[in-house]
Write an enzyme that holds these catalytic residues in place. Sequence first.
Site, PDB file in Angstrom:
ATOM      1  N   GLU A  66       0.827  -1.215   0.000  1.00  0.00           N
ATOM      2  CA  GLU A  66       0.000   0.000   0.000  1.00  0.00           C
ATOM      3  C   GLU A  66       0.858   1.259   0.000  1.00  0.00           C
ATOM      4  OE1 GLU A  66      -3.090   0.458  -0.546  1.00  0.00           O
ATOM      5  OE2 GLU A  66      -3.558  -1.663  -0.669  1.00  0.00           O
ATOM      6  N   TYR A 112      -6.896   6.345   4.061  1.00  0.00           N
ATOM      7  CA  TYR A 112      -7.074   5.305   3.052  1.00  0.00           C
ATOM      8  C   TYR A 112      -6.183   4.089   3.349  1.00  0.00           C
ATOM      9  CZ  TYR A 112      -6.118   2.436  -0.856  1.00  0.00           C
ATOM     10  OH  TYR A 112      -5.920   1.318  -1.603  1.00  0.00           O
ATOM     11  N   ASP A 161     -10.245   5.210  -2.345  1.00  0.00           N
ATOM     12  CA  ASP A 161      -9.181   5.832  -3.150  1.00  0.00           C
ATOM     13  C   ASP A 161      -9.796   6.512  -4.375  1.00  0.00           C
ATOM     14  OD1 ASP A 161      -9.807   3.825  -4.922  1.00  0.00           O
ATOM     15  OD2 ASP A 161      -7.762   3.090  -5.163  1.00  0.00           O
TER      16      ASP A 161
END
Length: 344
Positions: free
Chosen positions: A44, A125, A143
Amino acid sequence: MSFFHTFVLMNHPFTQSILDWYSCFGRTLPWRGLSDPYAIWLSEIILQQTRIQQGEAYWHRFMKQFPTVEALAAASEDEVLRLWQGLGYYSRARNLHAAAKQIVAAGSFPQSLAGIKALKGVGDYTAAAVGSFAFGLDVAAVDGNVFRVLARYFGIDTPINTTEGKHAFTALAEELLPLGQAASFNQGLMDFGAIQCTPQSPRCTVCPLAESCSALRTGRVEHLPVKLKTLHIQERRLAYIYIRYNGYTPFRRRTAGDIWQGLWEPVELERMTDESLKNSLLKDSVVLAKNVRHVLTHRVLLADFYFLEPAVRPQLPDEFIWIPESSLDDYGKPRLVERLLERL
Ligand code: SF4
């Protein structure tokens, strides 16, 4: 929202369509299906400002060199920056390293949303993505892809880059989230945005949501999502001179308070205050390139590249160290400096 409203949205046909679509067309990515929170968190952070294809190669490199969070925490910052080289946005690498140390100091990877969010470099996020993928937390990860799909399907024109928009879209995604299936829903929605409901030329003719999509029905697909234009792009000039003396070259490490903190660069003439030194370096140098354009998030750099091979070693400020050219690979450098080296 009332409980009834929540209940209705949770069972909205949109949610089931996304889950069904994901089970058929979801992307196969090396970190999907893993339960190791370190591997998922790493993916991520890498993907925060990087395309999947490029990010995948870096994820493999990091997992190979630092297979555990302990290994990453024990590395030097230089090692981490070097491995990160070419990905840009180097604060991500520094935060990744700092967060690895946070995790090791705490004894284990945090499992709550608040704990994950407390890690350096982790925002709403990323925390939601890691929490739902690694620990099955029932939180929506919103996102750019998710903003777009929701804005189009539900016909919402609240600008997505405002506080109000962020709250509204996140609340809607939370309402739609099927309990116990957050990972599939989040990944499905992101993939749907990346593959099906793309920014340009979405594939509406073969879309399973076409019949009930508000944007398609009202002819607003190209106008949604709405984004306010607020960014002011600054232009900045740089002039690098690569000096070669007896197989050595002077480089300095960039300090805090500017772009590329902690990375290494050759002599930069625009910021040099000693005019006579600057003129003497430029006098015998060769121009390698002029006005090389390099785009960062909020600024555009225009750089000139020079090369100099002097007969006498020039006296430079103390911040420069003379590095054997054969060891330059050991120093983390911004992509722009790499572009200069490519021209030598
Ligand atoms: S119909 Fe088109 S705009 Fe609507 S969700 Fe599908 S791909 Fe996106």
